[in-house]
Design a protein around this motif. Sequence first.
Motif, mmCIF file in Angstrom:
data_model
loop_
_atom_site.group_PDB
_atom_site.id
_atom_site.type_symbol
_atom_site.label_atom_id
_atom_site.label_comp_id
_atom_site.label_asym_id
_atom_site.label_seq_id
_atom_site.Cartn_x
_atom_site.Cartn_y
_atom_site.Cartn_z
ATOM 1 N N VAL A 1 -3.625 24.212 34.578
ATOM 2 C CA VAL A 1 -2.785 23.085 34.165
ATOM 3 C C VAL A 1 -1.354 23.319 34.641
ATOM 4 O O VAL A 1 -0.810 24.415 34.483
ATOM 5 C CB VAL A 1 -2.780 22.925 32.632
ATOM 6 C CG1 VAL A 1 -1.913 21.736 32.215
ATOM 7 C CG2 VAL A 1 -4.199 22.750 32.106
ATOM 8 N N GLN B 1 -5.271 20.289 36.989
ATOM 9 C CA GLN B 1 -4.866 19.027 36.393
ATOM 10 C C GLN B 1 -3.392 19.085 36.005
ATOM 11 O O GLN B 1 -2.789 20.161 35.954
ATOM 12 C CB GLN B 1 -5.721 18.688 35.178
ATOM 13 C CG GLN B 1 -5.480 19.546 33.957
ATOM 14 C CD GLN B 1 -6.314 19.060 32.765
ATOM 15 O OE1 GLN B 1 -7.346 18.440 32.914
ATOM 16 N NE2 GLN B 1 -5.859 19.366 31.568
ATOM 17 N N LEU B 2 -2.810 17.912 35.761
ATOM 18 C CA LEU B 2 -1.394 17.807 35.433
ATOM 19 C C LEU B 2 -1.210 17.438 33.966
ATOM 20 O O LEU B 2 -1.989 16.659 33.415
ATOM 21 C CB LEU B 2 -0.724 16.746 36.307
ATOM 22 C CG LEU B 2 -0.929 16.872 37.822
ATOM 23 C CD1 LEU B 2 -0.215 15.730 38.540
ATOM 24 C CD2 LEU B 2 -0.439 18.213 38.328
ATOM 25 N N LEU B 3 -0.188 18.006 33.360
ATOM 26 C CA LEU B 3 0.197 17.619 32.004
ATOM 27 C C LEU B 3 1.642 17.145 32.054
ATOM 28 O O LEU B 3 2.574 17.942 32.193
ATOM 29 C CB LEU B 3 0.049 18.799 31.041
ATOM 30 C CG LEU B 3 0.551 18.563 29.599
ATOM 31 C CD1 LEU B 3 -0.162 17.376 28.964
ATOM 32 C CD2 LEU B 3 0.372 19.814 28.751
ATOM 33 N N PHE B 4 1.819 15.816 32.017
ATOM 34 C CA PHE B 4 3.164 15.251 31.979
ATOM 35 C C PHE B 4 3.764 15.506 30.595
ATOM 36 O O PHE B 4 3.105 15.275 29.576
ATOM 37 C CB PHE B 4 3.114 13.743 32.220
ATOM 38 C CG PHE B 4 2.990 13.331 33.659
ATOM 39 C CD1 PHE B 4 3.924 12.481 34.235
ATOM 40 C CD2 PHE B 4 1.935 13.787 34.445
ATOM 41 C CE1 PHE B 4 3.807 12.091 35.570
ATOM 42 C CE2 PHE B 4 1.815 13.409 35.767
ATOM 43 C CZ PHE B 4 2.750 12.555 36.339
ATOM 44 N N THR C 1 6.044 9.977 38.600
ATOM 45 C CA THR C 1 4.908 9.584 39.439
ATOM 46 C C THR C 1 5.362 9.314 40.869
ATOM 47 O O THR C 1 4.696 9.704 41.830
ATOM 48 C CB THR C 1 4.228 8.322 38.867
ATOM 49 O OG1 THR C 1 3.851 8.558 37.511
ATOM 50 C CG2 THR C 1 2.992 7.954 39.666
ATOM 51 N N GLN D 1 -1.534 12.526 43.058
ATOM 52 C CA GLN D 1 -1.832 11.476 42.084
ATOM 53 C C GLN D 1 -3.323 11.368 41.782
ATOM 54 O O GLN D 1 -3.715 10.740 40.807
ATOM 55 C CB GLN D 1 -1.323 10.130 42.591
ATOM 56 C CG GLN D 1 0.190 10.012 42.581
ATOM 57 C CD GLN D 1 0.634 8.665 43.116
ATOM 58 O OE1 GLN D 1 0.707 8.459 44.318
ATOM 59 N NE2 GLN D 1 0.907 7.752 42.224
ATOM 60 N N LYS E 1 -5.119 13.899 41.013
ATOM 61 C CA LYS E 1 -5.462 14.918 40.016
ATOM 62 C C LYS E 1 -5.574 14.281 38.632
ATOM 63 O O LYS E 1 -4.808 13.364 38.301
ATOM 64 C CB LYS E 1 -4.392 16.013 39.972
ATOM 65 C CG LYS E 1 -4.377 16.918 41.195
ATOM 66 C CD LYS E 1 -3.316 17.984 41.051
ATOM 67 C CE LYS E 1 -3.279 18.894 42.262
ATOM 68 N NZ LYS E 1 -4.430 19.792 42.323
ATOM 69 N N ALA F 1 -4.818 13.699 34.828
ATOM 70 C CA ALA F 1 -3.531 13.904 34.166
ATOM 71 C C ALA F 1 -3.600 13.555 32.681
ATOM 72 O O ALA F 1 -4.325 12.649 32.267
ATOM 73 C CB ALA F 1 -2.455 13.070 34.846
ATOM 74 N N LEU G 1 -0.838 13.187 29.124
ATOM 75 C CA LEU G 1 0.560 12.936 28.782
ATOM 76 C C LEU G 1 0.858 13.453 27.385
ATOM 77 O O LEU G 1 0.192 13.074 26.425
ATOM 78 C CB LEU G 1 0.867 11.428 28.854
ATOM 79 C CG LEU G 1 2.238 10.982 28.334
ATOM 80 C CD1 LEU G 1 3.362 11.589 29.164
ATOM 81 C CD2 LEU G 1 2.343 9.452 28.329
ATOM 82 N N MET H 1 0.163 6.077 37.398
ATOM 83 C CA MET H 1 -0.644 7.177 36.878
ATOM 84 C C MET H 1 -1.415 6.748 35.636
ATOM 85 O O MET H 1 -0.867 6.127 34.727
ATOM 86 C CB MET H 1 0.265 8.365 36.519
ATOM 87 C CG MET H 1 -0.471 9.635 36.152
ATOM 88 S SD MET H 1 -1.360 10.373 37.548
ATOM 89 C CE MET H 1 0.005 11.070 38.489
ATOM 90 N N PHE I 1 -3.566 8.146 32.435
ATOM 91 C CA PHE I 1 -3.715 9.381 31.666
ATOM 92 C C PHE I 1 -5.034 9.386 30.897
ATOM 93 O O PHE I 1 -5.385 8.393 30.258
ATOM 94 C CB PHE I 1 -2.539 9.539 30.699
ATOM 95 C CG PHE I 1 -1.211 9.635 31.394
ATOM 96 C CD1 PHE I 1 -0.844 10.790 32.072
ATOM 97 C CD2 PHE I 1 -0.332 8.557 31.386
ATOM 98 C CE1 PHE I 1 0.373 10.882 32.730
ATOM 99 C CE2 PHE I 1 0.887 8.635 32.039
ATOM 100 C CZ PHE I 1 1.246 9.798 32.710
#
Length: 385
Positions: A154, A232-235, A261, A272, A274, A276, A278, A319, A321
Motif C-alpha cells: 500500500v 494499491q493506493l490509499l488516498f 488524481t 490510475q 491501481k 484505491a 480513501l 478516481m 474508491f
Amino acid sequence: MTNDVKIINLRNYLYGNFIDNLRLFTRGGSGGMGYPRLGGEGGKGGDVWVVAHKKMTLKQLKDKYPQKRFVAGEGANSRVNALKGSKGKDCEIPVPVGISVTDENGKIIGELNKEKDRILVAEGGLGGKFFTNFLPLKGQKRIIHLDLKLIADVGLVGFPNAGKSSLLSQISHAKPAIADYAFTTLKPELGKIMYKDFKQILVADLPGLIEGAHVNKGMGHKFLKHIERTTQLLFVVDVSGFQLSSRTQYRTAFETIILLTKELELYNEELQAKPALLAVNKMDLPDAQNKFHQLMNQLQNPKDFLHLFEKNMIPERIMEFEHIIPISAITGEGIDELKNCIRKSLNQENDAYHKKQLLNLQISNTSHREPLFQNALASSRMDTI
C-alpha cells in the motif's frame, strides 16, 4: 525560527540521509594475452554484476565506495604451463531490493525485485586467441544509474500535512517524524500492519506531494516514482481541505482528491488503474461530520462539480474508491475499519490476479490440445481410407 527555515533544516537533515538514486562507473576486466607460438588462449576478463541484498541501502553503497567506480579483474595470460588462461575476478555491486538499473541514455537494463537477483551490467573482454591475433579485448565500459523504487502493498497518497505520518504510526509499528507544518515527511517511511492471524501488510508513507509534482515541483519525482511499485493506493485527505501556505490557494477535500488524481495522471496514467481506497482524516475536528457528508455528495456525483475547476486541472478519469473510510489518526476513530478494508481490498486483488493467471493457463492448454486433437482425427480418417 520560521516554519520555512524549519522545513529547510529538516529537509537537509532527513533527506540528506536517504538516497534513492546513484550514478556509477563500471568496466569489465580486460582479457588476458594469448600465446601465439603454442596457440594458447588468454582468460576472459571478469564481469560486473549488480546484486540485490535485503539489508543494503544506496547510502551504505555510496559511503563504502565513495569514488563510485567498479572494475572487474583482468583475465590471466596464457602461459606454457597453463595454455588456457583463467577468467578474471567478477565484481559485484551490492544494492537494495527494489532497484531499477538504467544506462546513460535512460534505457532499462533490468530490475532487482528480490534477494539475490542479479544483473550483468559490464561484460569482460575476450582473452587473446587465434581470431584476435592472440591480442586481448578490453572489457565493456558503462555508466549506469541505480534508481530505488520502494516495493510495498500500500502506498499513502496525499498532500503535505494530510496526516499520513500520524496514520502510519497508528496502523503500524513505524515511528515517522511528525510535526504541525508541511513537508514533515522528507524520506520514505515503511511500516507493517500486523493482524491477529499474523498476516502482514507493508505500507509506504512517501514524501509529500504538491501541485505540480508531475513536473518535479517539491519532492516531485522522488515521490511519484515510488508509487509505481505499490499494489494499491490509499488516498489520505484532510476533511477540512488543504492550503500549503498563505501564498497558495485553499483547496477543499474534494478539490484535493481531484488534484491528486491529476498529478498521478500527468506523471503516469497507468497509476490510475491501481485499486484505491480513501481515508478522510481529522474527523475529530469541529464540523467534520458536515464536511464529510458534503464530500460524500461530491464524490457520488463528481461531474456536477467539475465546472468549478479549470480545464487543465480536471483528470481524464475520476478516481473510483473501493472503500471510503472516515478516520482520525489522533483519536484512533475508524482505524480498525480501515485496516480491515485494506486487507479485504488486497485479498480481492490477489484473487483477481490468480483467476487471470488460471484463465491464461487454461487458454494456453486449450490452444496446445486443439492441434493434437485435430491431428488424431486426421490420423483416424487416414486409417479408414
